[in-house]
Design a protein around this motif. Structure first.
Motif, PDB file in Angstrom:
ATOM      1  N   GLU A  48       0.818  -1.215   0.000  1.00  0.00           N
ATOM      2  CA  GLU A  48       0.000   0.000   0.000  1.00  0.00           C
ATOM      3  C   GLU A  48       0.851   1.265   0.000  1.00  0.00           C
ATOM      4  OE1 GLU A  48      -3.955  -1.692   2.328  1.00  0.00           O
ATOM      5  OE2 GLU A  48      -2.333  -0.785   3.499  1.00  0.00           O
ATOM      6  N   GLY A  49       2.167   1.093  -0.108  1.00  0.00           N
ATOM      7  CA  GLY A  49       3.046   2.259  -0.189  1.00  0.00           C
ATOM      8  C   GLY A  49       3.413   2.874   1.135  1.00  0.00           C
ATOM      9  N   LEU A  50       3.294   2.117   2.211  1.00  0.00           N
ATOM     10  CA  LEU A  50       3.707   2.602   3.527  1.00  0.00           C
ATOM     11  C   LEU A  50       4.990   1.910   3.958  1.00  0.00           C
ATOM     12  CD1 LEU A  50       0.306   2.590   5.487  1.00  0.00           C
ATOM     13  CD2 LEU A  50       1.509   4.583   4.554  1.00  0.00           C
ATOM     14  N   HIS A  51       5.783   2.616   4.736  1.00  0.00           N
ATOM     15  CA  HIS A  51       6.955   2.033   5.376  1.00  0.00           C
ATOM     16  C   HIS A  51       6.458   0.903   6.275  1.00  0.00           C
ATOM     17  CE1 HIS A  51      10.363   1.623   8.076  1.00  0.00           C
ATOM     18  NE2 HIS A  51      11.077   2.499   7.375  1.00  0.00           N
ATOM     19  N   PHE A  52       6.995  -0.311   6.095  1.00  0.00           N
ATOM     20  CA  PHE A  52       6.479  -1.493   6.789  1.00  0.00           C
ATOM     21  C   PHE A  52       6.488  -1.326   8.303  1.00  0.00           C
ATOM     22  CE2 PHE A  52       7.354  -5.888   8.445  1.00  0.00           C
ATOM     23  CZ  PHE A  52       6.096  -6.406   8.197  1.00  0.00           C
ATOM     24  N   ALA A  53       7.638  -0.942   8.860  1.00  0.00           N
ATOM     25  CA  ALA A  53       7.732  -0.804  10.313  1.00  0.00           C
ATOM     26  C   ALA A  53       6.828   0.304  10.840  1.00  0.00           C
ATOM     27  CB  ALA A  53       9.181  -0.542  10.718  1.00  0.00           C
ATOM     28  N   THR A  54       6.763   1.413  10.109  1.00  0.00           N
ATOM     29  CA  THR A  54       5.926   2.530  10.540  1.00  0.00           C
ATOM     30  C   THR A  54       4.446   2.183  10.431  1.00  0.00           C
ATOM     31  OG1 THR A  54       7.638   4.042   9.748  1.00  0.00           O
ATOM     32  CG2 THR A  54       5.509   4.997  10.260  1.00  0.00           C
ATOM     33  N   SER A  55       4.098   1.400   9.434  1.00  0.00           N
ATOM     34  CA  SER A  55       2.705   0.974   9.307  1.00  0.00           C
ATOM     35  C   SER A  55       2.285   0.134  10.505  1.00  0.00           C
ATOM     36  CB  SER A  55       2.502   0.175   8.019  1.00  0.00           C
ATOM     37  OG  SER A  55       1.144  -0.172   7.871  1.00  0.00           O
ATOM     38  N   LEU A  56       3.134  -0.820  10.896  1.00  0.00           N
ATOM     39  CA  LEU A  56       2.798  -1.672  12.034  1.00  0.00           C
ATOM     40  C   LEU A  56       2.733  -0.879  13.337  1.00  0.00           C
ATOM     41  CD1 LEU A  56       4.900  -4.887  11.313  1.00  0.00           C
ATOM     42  CD2 LEU A  56       2.406  -4.740  11.430  1.00  0.00           C
ATOM     43  N   ALA A  57       3.687   0.013  13.521  1.00  0.00           N
ATOM     44  CA  ALA A  57       3.778   0.740  14.789  1.00  0.00           C
ATOM     45  C   ALA A  57       2.800   1.901  14.889  1.00  0.00           C
ATOM     46  CB  ALA A  57       5.203   1.260  14.995  1.00  0.00           C
ATOM     47  N   TYR A  58       2.421   2.465  13.740  1.00  0.00           N
ATOM     48  CA  TYR A  58       1.600   3.678  13.787  1.00  0.00           C
ATOM     49  C   TYR A  58       0.339   3.616  12.913  1.00  0.00           C
ATOM     50  CZ  TYR A  58      -0.094   8.389  13.222  1.00  0.00           C
ATOM     51  OH  TYR A  58      -0.916   9.472  13.167  1.00  0.00           O
ATOM     52  N   TYR A  59       0.487   3.551  11.594  1.00  0.00           N
ATOM     53  CA  TYR A  59      -0.678   3.713  10.716  1.00  0.00           C
ATOM     54  C   TYR A  59      -1.738   2.634  10.948  1.00  0.00           C
ATOM     55  CZ  TYR A  59       2.142   7.105   8.139  1.00  0.00           C
ATOM     56  OH  TYR A  59       2.907   8.188   7.792  1.00  0.00           O
ATOM     57  N   SER A  60      -1.320   1.374  10.965  1.00  0.00           N
ATOM     58  CA  SER A  60      -2.283   0.292  11.142  1.00  0.00           C
ATOM     59  C   SER A  60      -2.941   0.361  12.518  1.00  0.00           C
ATOM     60  CB  SER A  60      -1.590  -1.053  10.953  1.00  0.00           C
ATOM     61  OG  SER A  60      -2.447  -2.116  11.266  1.00  0.00           O
ATOM     62  N   ARG A  61      -2.135   0.592  13.532  1.00  0.00           N
ATOM     63  CA  ARG A  61      -2.708   0.700  14.876  1.00  0.00           C
ATOM     64  C   ARG A  61      -3.736   1.829  14.938  1.00  0.00           C
ATOM     65  NH1 ARG A  61       1.819  -0.025  19.619  1.00  0.00           N
ATOM     66  NH2 ARG A  61       3.242  -1.498  18.615  1.00  0.00           N
ATOM     67  N   THR A  62      -3.390   2.949  14.339  1.00  0.00           N
ATOM     68  CA  THR A  62      -4.305   4.086  14.355  1.00  0.00           C
ATOM     69  C   THR A  62      -5.594   3.753  13.615  1.00  0.00           C
ATOM     70  OG1 THR A  62      -2.426   5.607  14.435  1.00  0.00           O
ATOM     71  CG2 THR A  62      -4.552   6.534  13.786  1.00  0.00           C
ATOM     72  N   ARG A  63      -5.484   3.020  12.521  1.00  0.00           N
ATOM     73  CA  ARG A  63      -6.677   2.626  11.773  1.00  0.00           C
ATOM     74  C   ARG A  63      -7.581   1.736  12.620  1.00  0.00           C
ATOM     75  NH1 ARG A  63      -9.367   4.840   7.451  1.00  0.00           N
ATOM     76  NH2 ARG A  63     -10.394   3.237   6.199  1.00  0.00           N
ATOM     77  N   PHE A  64      -6.987   0.813  13.382  1.00  0.00           N
ATOM     78  CA  PHE A  64      -7.791  -0.018  14.275  1.00  0.00           C
ATOM     79  C   PHE A  64      -8.530   0.850  15.297  1.00  0.00           C
ATOM     80  CE2 PHE A  64      -5.381  -3.744  12.836  1.00  0.00           C
ATOM     81  CZ  PHE A  64      -6.363  -4.732  12.876  1.00  0.00           C
ATOM     82  N   ILE A  65      -7.835   1.843  15.856  1.00  0.00           N
ATOM     83  CA  ILE A  65      -8.484   2.700  16.846  1.00  0.00           C
ATOM     84  C   ILE A  65      -9.644   3.464  16.207  1.00  0.00           C
ATOM     85  CG2 ILE A  65      -8.182   4.587  18.489  1.00  0.00           C
ATOM     86  CD1 ILE A  65      -5.189   3.829  18.610  1.00  0.00           C
ATOM     87  N   VAL A  66      -9.393   4.066  15.048  1.00  0.00           N
ATOM     88  CA  VAL A  66     -10.445   4.827  14.361  1.00  0.00           C
ATOM     89  C   VAL A  66     -11.654   3.945  14.094  1.00  0.00           C
ATOM     90  CG1 VAL A  66     -11.033   5.977  12.199  1.00  0.00           C
ATOM     91  CG2 VAL A  66      -8.872   6.501  13.329  1.00  0.00           C
ATOM     92  N   ASN A  67     -11.409   2.755  13.588  1.00  0.00           N
ATOM     93  CA  ASN A  67     -12.507   1.859  13.212  1.00  0.00           C
ATOM     94  C   ASN A  67     -13.305   1.354  14.401  1.00  0.00           C
ATOM     95  OD1 ASN A  67     -11.812   2.074  10.517  1.00  0.00           O
ATOM     96  ND2 ASN A  67     -10.750   0.108  10.426  1.00  0.00           N
ATOM     97  N   LEU A  68     -12.627   1.097  15.513  1.00  0.00           N
ATOM     98  CA  LEU A  68     -13.308   0.494  16.662  1.00  0.00           C
ATOM     99  C   LEU A  68     -13.711   1.510  17.725  1.00  0.00           C
ATOM    100  CD1 LEU A  68     -11.236  -2.797  17.107  1.00  0.00           C
ATOM    101  CD2 LEU A  68     -13.446  -2.479  15.976  1.00  0.00           C
TER     102      LEU A  68
END
Length: 338
Positions: A121-141
Motif C-alpha cells: 500500500e506504499g507505507l513504510h512497513f515498520a511505521t505501518s505496524l507501529a503507527y498507521y495500522s494501529r491508528t486505523r484499528f483505533i479509528v474503526n473500533l
C-alpha cells in the motif's frame, strides 16, 4: 513507581468490580507482550470475550488452549490477518463490528525491527505496524469503545517517554536516522491519541513503554545489524528483561485500572483504594485528562515530554499529524468506509 503488589491487587479486584463479559481486541496478541497481556486478561476477567488478531494460526491455537485452562468460561476468537495493511485492518474491524455492539479494551502491540521495507500500500512497513495500522484499528473500533458501559480503553505499546522531534517532511520515516526513529514514531503515537481523544472524552487512551521484555520484534529480520542485535540480546536479555508474567500483569493493570481515567471520569475501570498510587498525570501534565504517556513503572512520562507535547500543540502539530494520517488512509482506501 507503581509497585508490583499494587498491580496485582488491582488485577485481583477486576472480577469483583467489573462486570462479566468484557470484550477485548488484541492486535498482535500471538506473541510477546500482546500474548502475555491477553493471558492475564483471560485469567482475571469473568467470562471474557477476546479477539486475537495476528498472522500465526498455530500460535493462536496454542494461546487459546492456554486461555481455556486459565478460564474455561471465556470465549477466544482468532482472526488471521497481515495487519501491516490498512485494508486488512478494515476487514478485521468489519468482522468484529458484525459480532459485537461494544468493545471495552483495544490493546495494540504490533511492530518489527525490519528496516526500510515497504508494504503493497506504499507505507513504510515498520511505521505501518507501529503507527498507521494501529491508528486505523483505533479509528474503526472507536464507535464500539464509546458504546461500552463499564470500561473504555485503548492501550498502544511502544516507546512512551521517549517522544522526540517529528520530521514533518518524512512522516513515514523512510529517511529519518535510525537513532531518531524511536522519538519520531513515539511522538506520532502520542499526538495521534490526543487527536482521537478530542472526539472521545469517554475513552481513556494510553501509550506505554513496557521496558525491556523478550519479544519477537526481530523475527524474519536479515542482515548484519539484525544478526548482531539478536546475539547481543541473547547475552544481556536474561539480565535486563522484565519477566513475561510481570509484564503481562502490568499491561493488564494499564488496561483496567482507575489510575488512568477517561476525561469524563466515567467507566474508568477498577476503582483505586486507600494506599494506591494517585491518578496518573495526563499528557497535559495535570492529573487525569484521558490521554497518558506511561513508562515501564506505570507512572506518567516526565516534564520534558509534557513540555515537548505542549510545544507540539502550540505549533499545530496535532492537527498536522492527523491531517497527514487521514490523507494516507484516504489514498489507500479511496475514501471507502472502513
Amino acid at each position: 513507581m507503581v509497585i508490583l503488589s499494587e498491580v496485582q491487587s488491582s488485577n485481583a479486584r477486576i472480577a469483583s468490580t467489573l462486570p462479566a463479559g468484557l470484550v477485548a481486541v488484541f492486535v498482535g496478541g500471538t506473541s510477546g507482550i500482546g500474548e502475555t497481556a491477553l493471558k492475564q486478561f483471560a485469567k482475571h476477567v469473568r467470562q471474557p470475550r477476546i479477539y486475537n488478531i495476528g498472522r500465526s494460526q498455530e500460535a493462536a491455537d496454542r494461546i487459546a488452549i492456554a486461555c481455556k485452562e486459565l478460564n474455561a468460561d471465556g470465549e477466544y476468537h482468532f482472526i488471521k490477518a497481515d495487519t501491516s495493511l490498512i485494508r486488512n485492518a478494515d476487514l478485521v474491524c468489519q468482522e468484529i463490528r458484525s459480532k459485537e455492539r461494544a468493545v471495552n479494551v483495544l490493546f495494540l502491540t504490533t511492530g518489527t525491527l525490519l528496516g526500510r521495507t515497504g508494504t503493497s500500500e506504499g507505507l513504510h512497513f515498520a511505521t505501518s505496524l507501529a503507527y498507521y495500522s494501529r491508528t486505523r484499528f483505533i479509528v474503526n473500533l472507536l464507535p464500539l469503545l464509546k458504546q461500552a458501559s463499564s470500561l473504555r480503553r485503548v492501550v498502544t505499546v511502544f516507546a512512551a517517554g521517549y517522544e522526540g522531534p517529528i520530521t514533518t517532511s518524512d512522516f513515514q520515516a523512510w529517511k529519518v536516522p535510525m537513532l531518531s526513529q524511536r522519538g519520531h514514531l513515539s511522538s506520532l503515537t502520542t499526538v495521534s491519541l490526543e487527536a482521537l481523544a478530542r472526539d472521545a472524552p469517554s475513552v481513556s487512551f494510553i501509550h506505554d513503554f513496557p521496558g525491556s521484555v523478550k519479544t519477537n520484534l526481530a523475527r524474519g529480520g536479515e542482515g548484519a545489524a539484525i544478526y548482531v542485535l539478536k546475539q547481543v540480546f541473547k547475552v544481556i536479555g536474561p539480565l535486563i528483561n522484565m519477566p513475561n508474567q510481570e509484564c503481562g500483569e502490568r499491561q493488564l493493570f494499564l488496561a483496567t485500572s482507575g489510575k488512568y481515567p477517561s476525561e469524563d471520569l466515567e467507566a474508568s475501570g477498577v476503582p483505586l483504594t486507600a494506599g494506591d498510587s494517585p491518578v496518573a498525570n495526563g499528557t497535559s501534565g495535570k492529573s487525569g485528562g484521558g490521554v497518558y504517556s506511561v513508562g515501564s513503572d506505570g507512572e506518567s512520562s516526565g516534564a520534558k515530554v509534557v513540555e515537548l507535547l505542549a510545544q507540539f500543540r502550540k505549533e499545530g502539530m496535532v492537527e498536522q499529524v492527523w491531517r497527514h494520517t487521514n490523507e494516507e488512509f484516504e489514498r489507500i482506501t479511496g475514501g471507502d468506509p472502513a
